[in-house]
Write a protein that holds these residues in place. Structure first.
Motif, PDB file in Angstrom:
ATOM      1  N   ASP A 265      12.095   6.439 -11.934  1.00 27.54           N
ATOM      2  CA  ASP A 265      11.740   7.243 -10.761  1.00 27.54           C
ATOM      3  C   ASP A 265      11.708   6.370  -9.512  1.00 27.54           C
ATOM      4  OD1 ASP A 265      11.416   9.494 -12.302  1.00 27.54           O
ATOM      5  OD2 ASP A 265       9.228   9.309 -12.451  1.00 27.54           O
ATOM      6  N   THR A 266      11.923   7.016  -8.360  1.00 28.69           N
ATOM      7  CA  THR A 266      11.692   6.350  -7.077  1.00 28.69           C
ATOM      8  C   THR A 266      10.354   6.819  -6.555  1.00 28.69           C
ATOM      9  OG1 THR A 266      14.059   6.228  -6.563  1.00 28.69           O
ATOM     10  CG2 THR A 266      12.521   6.020  -4.721  1.00 28.69           C
ATOM     11  N   VAL A 267       9.464   5.876  -6.305  1.00 28.87           N
ATOM     12  CA  VAL A 267       8.135   6.238  -5.803  1.00 28.87           C
ATOM     13  C   VAL A 267       7.987   5.758  -4.378  1.00 28.87           C
ATOM     14  CG1 VAL A 267       7.016   6.283  -8.063  1.00 28.87           C
ATOM     15  CG2 VAL A 267       7.141   4.130  -6.807  1.00 28.87           C
ATOM     16  N   ASN A 268       7.337   6.554  -3.564  1.00 24.57           N
ATOM     17  CA  ASN A 268       7.000   6.156  -2.201  1.00 24.57           C
ATOM     18  C   ASN A 268       5.535   5.762  -2.217  1.00 24.57           C
ATOM     19  OD1 ASN A 268       5.829   6.897   0.654  1.00 24.57           O
ATOM     20  ND2 ASN A 268       8.002   6.488   0.918  1.00 24.57           N
ATOM     21  N   ILE A 269       5.256   4.500  -1.851  1.00 23.95           N
ATOM     22  CA  ILE A 269       3.886   3.999  -1.967  1.00 23.95           C
ATOM     23  C   ILE A 269       3.436   3.282  -0.700  1.00 23.95           C
ATOM     24  CG2 ILE A 269       3.968   3.736  -4.488  1.00 23.95           C
ATOM     25  CD1 ILE A 269       4.549   0.744  -4.055  1.00 23.95           C
ATOM     26  N   ASP A 270       2.118   3.245  -0.528  1.00 22.17           N
ATOM     27  CA  ASP A 270       1.471   2.338   0.418  1.00 22.17           C
ATOM     28  C   ASP A 270       0.856   1.239  -0.437  1.00 22.17           C
ATOM     29  OD1 ASP A 270       2.056   4.244   2.355  1.00 22.17           O
ATOM     30  OD2 ASP A 270       0.042   5.115   2.323  1.00 22.17           O
ATOM     31  N   PHE A 271       0.970   0.003  -0.011  1.00 24.36           N
ATOM     32  CA  PHE A 271       0.314  -1.059  -0.779  1.00 24.36           C
ATOM     33  C   PHE A 271      -0.241  -2.118   0.158  1.00 24.36           C
ATOM     34  CE2 PHE A 271       4.815  -2.325  -0.683  1.00 24.36           C
ATOM     35  CZ  PHE A 271       4.756  -3.630  -0.220  1.00 24.36           C
ATOM     36  N   SER A 272      -1.319  -2.738  -0.299  1.00 25.77           N
ATOM     37  CA  SER A 272      -1.951  -3.811   0.456  1.00 25.77           C
ATOM     38  C   SER A 272      -2.421  -4.861  -0.531  1.00 25.77           C
ATOM     39  CB  SER A 272      -3.143  -3.275   1.268  1.00 25.77           C
ATOM     40  OG  SER A 272      -3.764  -4.325   1.977  1.00 25.77           O
ATOM     41  N   GLY A 273      -1.870  -6.078  -0.407  1.00 23.83           N
ATOM     42  CA  GLY A 273      -2.194  -7.138  -1.351  1.00 23.83           C
ATOM     43  C   GLY A 273      -3.131  -8.176  -0.770  1.00 23.83           C
ATOM     44  N   SER A 274      -3.936  -8.774  -1.647  1.00 19.47           N
ATOM     45  CA  SER A 274      -4.850  -9.823  -1.213  1.00 19.47           C
ATOM     46  C   SER A 274      -5.005 -10.861  -2.311  1.00 19.47           C
ATOM     47  CB  SER A 274      -6.223  -9.236  -0.864  1.00 19.47           C
ATOM     48  OG  SER A 274      -6.789  -8.571  -1.984  1.00 19.47           O
ATOM     49  N   VAL A 275      -5.244 -12.096  -1.889  1.00 16.22           N
ATOM     50  CA  VAL A 275      -5.515 -13.202  -2.802  1.00 16.22           C
ATOM     51  C   VAL A 275      -6.872 -13.772  -2.437  1.00 16.22           C
ATOM     52  CG1 VAL A 275      -4.811 -15.525  -3.504  1.00 16.22           C
ATOM     53  CG2 VAL A 275      -3.074 -13.756  -3.179  1.00 16.22           C
ATOM     54  N   ASP A 276      -7.751 -13.832  -3.415  1.00 19.67           N
ATOM     55  CA  ASP A 276      -9.129 -14.293  -3.181  1.00 19.67           C
ATOM     56  C   ASP A 276      -9.797 -13.495  -2.064  1.00 19.67           C
ATOM     57  OD1 ASP A 276      -8.809 -16.273  -5.123  1.00 19.67           O
ATOM     58  OD2 ASP A 276      -8.022 -17.713  -3.670  1.00 19.67           O
ATOM     59  N   GLY A 277      -9.483 -12.189  -2.017  1.00 23.32           N
ATOM     60  CA  GLY A 277     -10.105 -11.305  -1.039  1.00 23.32           C
ATOM     61  C   GLY A 277      -9.488 -11.346   0.343  1.00 23.32           C
ATOM     62  N   GLU A 278      -8.474 -12.208   0.543  1.00 24.82           N
ATOM     63  CA  GLU A 278      -7.831 -12.341   1.843  1.00 24.82           C
ATOM     64  C   GLU A 278      -6.415 -11.773   1.787  1.00 24.82           C
ATOM     65  OE1 GLU A 278      -9.141 -13.479   4.646  1.00 24.82           O
ATOM     66  OE2 GLU A 278     -11.085 -13.940   3.709  1.00 24.82           O
ATOM     67  N   LYS A 279      -6.092 -10.905   2.758  1.00 23.66           N
ATOM     68  CA  LYS A 279      -4.733 -10.370   2.810  1.00 23.66           C
ATOM     69  C   LYS A 279      -3.765 -11.481   3.226  1.00 23.66           C
ATOM     70  CE  LYS A 279      -5.938  -5.567   3.839  1.00 23.66           C
ATOM     71  NZ  LYS A 279      -5.708  -4.409   4.736  1.00 23.66           N
ATOM     72  N   PHE A 280      -2.516 -11.374   2.791  1.00 21.26           N
ATOM     73  CA  PHE A 280      -1.516 -12.400   3.093  1.00 21.26           C
ATOM     74  C   PHE A 280      -0.301 -11.770   3.769  1.00 21.26           C
ATOM     75  CE2 PHE A 280      -1.104 -11.001  -1.296  1.00 21.26           C
ATOM     76  CZ  PHE A 280       0.218 -10.599  -1.364  1.00 21.26           C
ATOM     77  N   ALA A 281       0.416 -12.584   4.513  1.00 19.97           N
ATOM     78  CA  ALA A 281       1.564 -12.094   5.280  1.00 19.97           C
ATOM     79  C   ALA A 281       2.604 -11.485   4.365  1.00 19.97           C
ATOM     80  CB  ALA A 281       2.185 -13.251   6.083  1.00 19.97           C
ATOM     81  N   GLY A 282       3.094 -10.302   4.743  1.00 19.65           N
ATOM     82  CA  GLY A 282       4.133  -9.640   3.982  1.00 19.65           C
ATOM     83  C   GLY A 282       3.642  -8.867   2.783  1.00 19.65           C
ATOM     84  N   GLY A 283       2.334  -8.836   2.563  1.00 21.65           N
ATOM     85  CA  GLY A 283       1.791  -8.178   1.379  1.00 21.65           C
ATOM     86  C   GLY A 283       1.333  -6.759   1.619  1.00 21.65           C
TER      87      GLY A 283
END
Length: 471
Positions: free
Chosen positions: A166-184
């Protein structure tokens, strides 16, 4: 000109070349005539300055480098031709001036990397793994699905969770050790599940989500990830699923395969597909078995491979990779920039593969020589006739249009086929299930024929055209 040769370390030959004073002075004169236009002396037109004046103004050594180059180019390659039965150069020589004395000429030395001799402890009576690949109805169904997929339509799904494909349309937000990172972080991103576009574990954890659902997933960045600050780190991604789109396949009918596959009926298309897949499976079985044979023989062989051969093989592998990128519209320079690699770092990743590839080529070459394998005239003519028939030409017309390299390729192909016929007949080939199988006569693949000339193709996936999101 006189020369001597001596064996050096790590498959090198040292050529010591002596030139008389007359030869040396002649080389200097030739260097003067070739380069005099580069030099200027007050009171003279450029290019018209006499040789003694230039030597007095710039120093007597002004023409030495060009004179050395002239002597090298005029004699080095003729020496290699004379010595071709004794050694084969496989890289550029390391040049130096041994001596240069007024009135006594000069002595140059060239340390040449040469093709090493291979010592074969055993190449018959070995137990070697044989590869066998079959074709199932599921394989045929998969090819049919690909055919139908060419005319598939996209339909939105709301009555089931998302699934692989399937093709899914998503919003996502990534973080490492509670801190967001560029491009994530991204919104409204379309992702095909199962495409491998994101890092391992990401897509598998999105599978099963329902429309409008939010979920946190945990993944680990690979140790070789392009961003140094994320390598090997655990990351948490907050995901929201906005839309699910699936592919709806058309119905498989006689009319469809007639229009899209050139077959009259579905049954005919399935038969053609099965035959095609079976041929591919047979080729794969043959190729991997032959590779297995050479790999096993290499375990019983030794050779002192010069660095020049390894570097040359890496050159070919880099070029092959570059061609793969070009087919996707990407330049190697762009790929290196995207992956954050220098050319030196990029080349280093091929080094572990280059050495065994060179060894395989040397072993094949040694076996051909050891077994005294040749392509007879009748065999060559038969092969030409076979190829001519495949393009609906007479053998005579086909030969007229042949490139000389094609004839060499045909001869080489015949020799390599003989080699593997011999090795299969004189070693114990054991199938995957442990049952010994009788050797079958199979034609060596064309790329195998090239292998003995050092052109074995790289086995690596083509790089993707689009950059991965930093997920």
């Amino acid at each position: 000109m006189k020369y001597t040769q001596s064996v050096g370390e790590k498959s090198t030959v040292k050529l010591t070349i002596n030139f008389s004073e007359e030869e040396w002075q002649d080389a200097i004169s030739k260097a003067y005539l070739k380069t005099r236009g580069k030099y200027a002396v007050p009171g003279f037109r450029k290019g018209k300055v006499p040789k003694p004046v230039l030597e007095n103004y710039y120093g007597k050594a002004v023409f030495y480098e060009d004179a050395f180059n002239h002597l090298y180019s005029a004699h080095y390659f003729s020496i290699l031709e004379k010595e071709k039965d004794n050694f084969v150069a496989v890289g550029e020589p390391e040049l130096s001036v041994e001596s240069m004395e007024e009135g006594k000429g000069v002595t140059l030395s060239a340390t040449v990397p040469v093709k090493p001799d291979v010592k074969l402890d055993a190449y018959t009576g070995l137990k070697i793994k044989k590869y066998e690949y079959n074709v199932t109805e599921a394989d045929v169904d998969g090819e049919i699905k690909k055919l139908l997929g060419k005319n598939a339509t996209d339909v939105e799904v709301s009555d089931r969770p998302c699934a692989n494909g399937d093709t899914v349309n998503i919003d996502f937000s990534g973080s490492v050790d509670g801190e967001k990172f560029a491009g994530g972080t991204a919104e409204g991103y379309d992702l095909v599940l199962g495409s491998g576009s994101f890092i391992p574990g990401f897509e598998a954890q999105v599978e099963g989500m329902k429309l409008g659902e939010s979920r946190d997933i945990t993944v680990k960045f690979p140790e070789d990830y392009q961003a140094d600050n994320l390598r090997g780190k655990d990351a948490v991604f907050a995901i929201k699923l906005n839309k699910i789109t699936a592919k709806q396949l058309p119905e498989l009918t006689d009319e469809y395969v007639k229009k899209n596959a050139g077959s009259e009926t579905v049954e005919e298309y399935r038969k053609k597909t099965y035959d095609r897949l079976l041929k591919q499976a047979e080729n794969r079985s043959r190729d991997e078995t032959e590779n297995s044979i050479i790999e096993e023989i290499c375990k019983h062989a030794t050779a002192e491979i010069p660095d020049a051969m390894i570097e040359s093989e890496i050159d070919k592998m880099v070029q092959d990779f570059s061609y793969r990128l070009m087919y996707q519209g990407i330049k190697l320079e762009e790929y290196l920039k995207y992956t954050g690699q220098t050319m030196e770092q990029f080349r280093s990743q091929f080094a572990p593969q280059a050495q065994p590839r060179v060894m395989s080529q040397l072993v094949i070459s040694k076996l051909v020589k050891e077994l005294k394998l040749e392509a007879g005239d009748a065999e060559v003519e038969a092969k030409i006739a076979e190829q001519a028939a495949s393009v609906e030409k007479s053998a005579e017309d086909y030969k007229k249009s042949m490139d000389p390299r094609q004839l060499d390729y045909i001869k080489n192909d015949i020799i390599i086929t003989k080699l593997f016929d011999y090795l299969k007949a004189n070693n114990e080939l054991t199938a995957e299930n442990g049952e010994a199988k009788p050797a079958k006569k199979t034609a060596a693949k064309k790329t195998t024929a090239k292998d003995s000339d050092g052109e074995k193709p790289a086995k690596k996936p083509a790089a993707k055209k689009t950059a991965k999101k930093e997920d």
